[in-house]
Design an enzyme around this catalytic site. Sequence first.
Site, mmCIF file in Angstrom:
data_model
loop_
_atom_site.group_PDB
_atom_site.id
_atom_site.type_symbol
_atom_site.label_atom_id
_atom_site.label_comp_id
_atom_site.label_asym_id
_atom_site.label_seq_id
_atom_site.Cartn_x
_atom_site.Cartn_y
_atom_site.Cartn_z
ATOM 1 N N THR A 4 35.136 40.177 42.793
ATOM 2 C CA THR A 4 34.488 41.319 42.965
ATOM 3 C C THR A 4 33.336 41.515 41.530
ATOM 4 O O THR A 4 32.265 41.665 41.747
ATOM 5 C CB THR A 4 35.539 42.421 42.714
ATOM 6 O OG1 THR A 4 36.285 42.443 43.882
ATOM 7 C CG2 THR A 4 34.995 43.749 43.029
ATOM 8 N N TYR B 66 44.816 38.490 46.810
ATOM 9 C CA TYR B 66 43.935 39.468 46.046
ATOM 10 C C TYR B 66 43.902 40.741 46.956
ATOM 11 O O TYR B 66 43.278 40.929 47.825
ATOM 12 C CB TYR B 66 42.511 38.907 45.966
ATOM 13 C CG TYR B 66 41.563 39.747 45.319
ATOM 14 C CD1 TYR B 66 42.019 40.954 44.392
ATOM 15 C CD2 TYR B 66 40.143 39.428 45.149
ATOM 16 C CE1 TYR B 66 41.235 41.554 43.531
ATOM 17 C CE2 TYR B 66 39.418 40.213 44.277
ATOM 18 C CZ TYR B 66 39.656 41.179 43.597
ATOM 19 O OH TYR B 66 38.829 41.991 42.887
ATOM 20 N N LYS C 127 47.150 38.907 42.968
ATOM 21 C CA LYS C 127 46.349 39.830 41.883
ATOM 22 C C LYS C 127 46.426 41.226 42.227
ATOM 23 O O LYS C 127 45.634 41.591 43.604
ATOM 24 C CB LYS C 127 44.982 39.107 41.847
ATOM 25 C CG LYS C 127 43.940 40.247 41.027
ATOM 26 C CD LYS C 127 42.561 39.456 41.260
ATOM 27 C CE LYS C 127 41.603 40.107 40.286
ATOM 28 N NZ LYS C 127 41.278 41.503 40.551
ATOM 29 N N GLY D 189 45.684 44.152 37.860
ATOM 30 C CA GLY D 189 44.174 44.494 37.768
ATOM 31 C C GLY D 189 43.631 45.845 37.699
ATOM 32 O O GLY D 189 42.283 45.917 38.084
ATOM 33 N N SER E 218 38.071 42.747 34.328
ATOM 34 C CA SER E 218 36.708 42.708 33.909
ATOM 35 C C SER E 218 36.484 43.012 32.522
ATOM 36 O O SER E 218 35.776 42.456 31.848
ATOM 37 C CB SER E 218 35.661 43.355 34.721
ATOM 38 O OG SER E 218 35.990 44.926 34.731
#
Length: 307
Positions: A52, A144, A174, A199, A218
């Site tokens: 993503t 995911y 994930k 996550g 991220s």
Amino acid sequence: MAPSADKKLTGLIAATFTPFTREGEINLLEIGPYIDYLTEKQGVRNIFVNGTTGESMSLSVAERKILAEEWCQKAKGKMDQVIVHVGCMSLKDAQELTRHAEQIRADAIAVIAPSFFKPSNADVLKSFLQEVASAAPTLPFYYYHLPAITGVNVPAKDVLDGIEKLIPSFRGVKFSGSDLMDFGRCVSYCLPHWSVLYGVDEQLLAALAMGGHGAVGSTYNYAGCHVNKLISAFENGDLVQARTIQFKMQELLSHAMKLGFDLGVNKQLMNEVSGLCLGPPRLPVMPCPPDRAQSIARKYHSIFPEC
């Protein structure tokens, strides 16, 4: 990459941004310096590419192949594991990317649920995942889970039930959702060689307390050095220090969210903090107004003056 392919995945995994030129084309030249930055400045030695954060659904299959190959080549000898996300709306595209990931010796693949024609229940989703995995049956495979984006609100635990019989190469999930009950049930079900990876960066400590094995996010691109300290403090039983760092991350992200924290802002923040030139996002994600990223960067440096 292959020798570490069956090593249990733990610790921090950076969900990488895709470098673009100013004209919106992929920029392979920035991947080598990016990997050096992660390993040398952030202490992060695992990456999750074309996910993503990497704008995978805005990339063509050809672009995703080129990027995956470059990440794997440049990470060789520097990264512990490279997980390539191969999820697509098309089963055939996902299988093509899976075969390619095996050819370039990626350490593992991950697959998100299709989000246009959505699987109606866990059994349908597991059938889709099984078909993708069949394209490279020995390559370690991760599911995911991202219900807020996909709209597939099937509990991750329901997907895990019996999946080891359908996908012998299955190695974990994930889990990018806020339902810690579902997360805990995944950890409880987890086989010894699986990894349950969290996550939602601002809630990592809670996931560690539930027994999570690591995290994909991220913010670990530019705050990995601090979150590594959080994990170390937790593992050493220093909950006061672990909470202090988690609260600092929450302060940073709360400030960012008030200003409008989306992928475009996050990518520009990475540019500001790292000094890399990752370019703008690709439409329909809008570029970040410079003053917004600079404001968040100032907040970052005020909260985390050094690694």
